[in-house]
Design a protein around this motif. Structure first.
Motif, short mmCIF file in Angstrom:
data_model
loop_
_atom_site.label_atom_id
_atom_site.label_comp_id
_atom_site.label_asym_id
_atom_site.label_seq_id
_atom_site.Cartn_x
_atom_site.Cartn_y
_atom_site.Cartn_z
N SER A 94 0.81 -1.21 0.00
CA SER A 94 0.00 0.00 0.00
C SER A 94 0.85 1.26 0.00
O SER A 94 0.41 2.31 -0.48
CB SER A 94 -0.92 0.00 1.22
N GLY A 147 -6.08 9.73 -11.60
CA GLY A 147 -6.10 8.48 -10.87
C GLY A 147 -6.14 8.77 -9.38
O GLY A 147 -6.42 9.89 -8.96
N SER A 189 -6.55 9.55 0.90
CA SER A 189 -6.62 9.14 -0.50
C SER A 189 -6.61 10.40 -1.35
O SER A 189 -7.47 11.27 -1.17
CB SER A 189 -7.90 8.34 -0.75
N GLN A 218 1.57 1.76 -6.47
CA GLN A 218 0.58 1.19 -7.39
C GLN A 218 -0.68 2.03 -7.32
O GLN A 218 -1.50 1.87 -6.41
CB GLN A 218 0.27 -0.25 -6.99
N LYS A 220 -4.38 3.73 -8.59
CA LYS A 220 -5.62 3.20 -9.15
C LYS A 220 -6.21 4.20 -10.13
O LYS A 220 -5.99 5.40 -10.00
CB LYS A 220 -6.63 2.91 -8.03
N GLU A 221 -6.94 3.67 -11.08
CA GLU A 221 -7.71 4.54 -11.96
C GLU A 221 -8.90 5.07 -11.15
O GLU A 221 -9.22 4.56 -10.07
CB GLU A 221 -8.20 3.77 -13.19
N GLY A 224 -11.45 2.70 -9.81
CA GLY A 224 -11.07 1.75 -8.76
C GLY A 224 -10.19 0.61 -9.22
O GLY A 224 -9.67 -0.14 -8.38
N THR A 225 -10.00 0.44 -10.51
CA THR A 225 -9.15 -0.63 -11.01
C THR A 225 -7.68 -0.22 -10.90
O THR A 225 -7.35 0.96 -10.93
CB THR A 225 -9.46 -0.97 -12.48
N ALA A 226 -6.81 -1.22 -10.76
CA ALA A 226 -5.38 -0.95 -10.64
C ALA A 226 -4.83 -0.42 -11.95
O ALA A 226 -5.16 -0.92 -13.03
CB ALA A 226 -4.63 -2.21 -10.23
N SER A 227 -4.00 0.61 -11.87
CA SER A 227 -3.35 1.14 -13.07
C SER A 227 -2.30 0.16 -13.56
O SER A 227 -1.78 -0.66 -12.79
CB SER A 227 -2.69 2.49 -12.77
#
Length: 331
Positions: A94, A147, A189, A218, A220-221, A224-227
Motif C-alpha cells: 500500500s 487516478g 486518498s 501502485q 488506481k484509476e 477503482g481498477t489498478a493502473s
C-alpha cells in the motif's frame, strides 16, 4: 602394393553400387506411391529464420554475460534487472518502496504498447495536475489522465530554490514552501494525475526533483481498477538524505547561497503564487480533483488543510503572478 590398390578400387566400386542401389530404391518407392495415388510424404519445414545481425549479436553477448556470471556465481546485468523487477512487484504494498535513483528506476520500466520504447509511469500531485504544465516540463507525456493514490497526503513542507530565483517567495513570512507527499493513514486518498514518460527522460527528472525521495506506488484509476504498472512519486525527504545523496557542497551550492539552513521544516507556509497555480490546475480537472486537493493537502503543521487555510487567506487566489510568469503559473 598393387594388391592394396586393387582392394581400394574394389571398395570404392562397392560403395558406389550401394549409393546407386539406394537412389534406385528411393525412385522405385516414389514411382509405386504415384501409381497407388497415395499422399506425398511429409517433408521437414526447411524455412530458416535468420536473426538480424544486431539482434543476433546482442543475444550472443547476453548469453555470454549470463554464462560468465553464472561461473562467477553472480547475476548478469540482465538477470539482475529481471530480479529487481520481480522484487519490485512483490514489494509494492500500500505504501510502495523506494527506488534506486542510480539505476534510473529500471525496477519499474515497462514497454510502450505502441512504439516499443521503455517507459516509466509518473504520479503528479501539484503543478503536474495540469496537463499543460506536464507537457511543458516533459518531452514525452503519454496517456495523461486522473487516478488515485491511497495512504498518502500532500504537504507543503520544503523550500524550493526556484521560487527564490524567480522572485515569488516571501522570505519574511516564510511563504516559500513547495509541495510533496508523505505517508498518511488508511483514510487518506488523493486524486492525482497519471501519465508515462520515456525512460530516457528519467535522468533529467531526477535532476529536477533531486530533493525528494522517489517511491514506486501502485495507483488506481478513478474507477477503482489498478493502473498498469508501478509509478514513481516524489515523496517528502530530509536534509540529511540530500547530503547523503549529493554531498554537503551540493547542498550549499543549491541552498546555502540563499542562506537557507533547513530545507525540510515544519514552520513553512506555501508559496502563494505556486499554491494558486496548483488550486487552479486541480479545479480545471473537475470537482473530484479539486476537492481532493483542498481537503487532503496540508500545511507543514500537518493539521491545517488547504481549504481552511484559503478560508483565512482568500486573497491568495486573486493575487496574480508577475507578467513574465503568468503562463507558467496560470493553472
Amino acid at each position: 602394393r598393387g594388391s592394396a590398390i586393387t582392394i581400394a578400387a574394389m571398395a570404392a566400386g562397392a560403395a558406389g553400387r550401394r549409393v546407386a542401389s539406394t537412389s534406385a530404391s528411393a525412385r522405385g518407392s516414389e514411382d509405386e506411391r504415384r501409381a497407388r495415388g497415395g499422399p506425398r510424404p511429409r517433408q521437414a519445414n526447411r524455412r530458416v529464420v535468420v536473426a538480424a545481425p544486431k539482434r543476433r549479436a546482442t543475444a550472443a553477448r547476453t548469453a555470454l554475460e549470463d554464462e560468465r556470471c553464472s561461473r562467477g556465481r553472480r547475476p548478469s546485468p540482465r538477470q539482475a534487472r529481471t530480479r529487481r523487477v520481480a522484487a519490485a512487484r512483490s514489494m509494492a504494498g500500500s505504501l510502495g518502496f523506494e527506488l534506486d535513483r542510480s539505476k534510473h528506476f529500471d525496477e519499474i520500466w515497462r514497454t510502450s504498447p505502441g512504439e516499443g520504447d521503455n517507459i516509466v509511469g509518473v504520479v503528479g500531485f501539484g503543478s503536474l495536475l495540469s496537463e499543460k504544465s506536464a507537457r511543458s516540463t516533459f518531452d514525452s507525456v503519454l496517456n495523461f489522465r486522473l487516478g488515485r493514490v491511497t495512504n498518502y497526503r500532500r504537504i507543503f513542507s520544503h523550500v524550493a530554490p526556484i521560487f527564490l530565483e524567480r522572485g515569488i517567495a516571501k522570505r519574511e513570512t516564510k511563504e516559500m514552501a513547495s509541495l510533496s507527499v508523505e505517508e498518511g493513514t488508511e483514510a487518506d486518498s488523493i486524486v492525482v494525475s497519471l501519465f508515462d514518460m520515456k525512460a530516457e527522460e528519467v535522468p533529467a527528472f531526477i535532476a529536477r526533483e533531486e530533493e525528494y525521495r522517489f517511491v514506486a506506488v501502485q495507483p488506481k484509476e478513478l474507477d477503482g481498477t489498478a493502473s498498469e504498472g508501478l509509478h514513481v512519486m516524489c515523496v517528502a525527504s530530509c536534509d540529511e538524505d540530500f547530503i547523503s545523496n549529493y554531498g554537503k557542497e551540493r547542498f550549499m551550492e543549491r541552498y546555502g547561497r540563499y542562506d537557507i539552513e533547513r530545507v525540510w521544516a515544519d514552520d513553512l507556509l506555501p508559496c502563494p503564487v505556486y499554491l494558486r497555480h496548483c488550486v487552479l490546475a486541480a479545479e480545471k480537472m473537475g470537482s473530484a480533483c479539486h476537492d481532493s486537493f483542498l481537503d487532503y493537502t496540508y500545511l507543514a503543521d500537518r493539521k491545517t488543510s488547504i481549504r481552511n487555510y484559503l478560508a483565512d487567506r482568500p486573497e491568495i487566489l486573486t493575487e496574480l503572478p508577475p507578467d513574465h510568469l503568468a503562463e507558467r503559473y496560470g493553472g
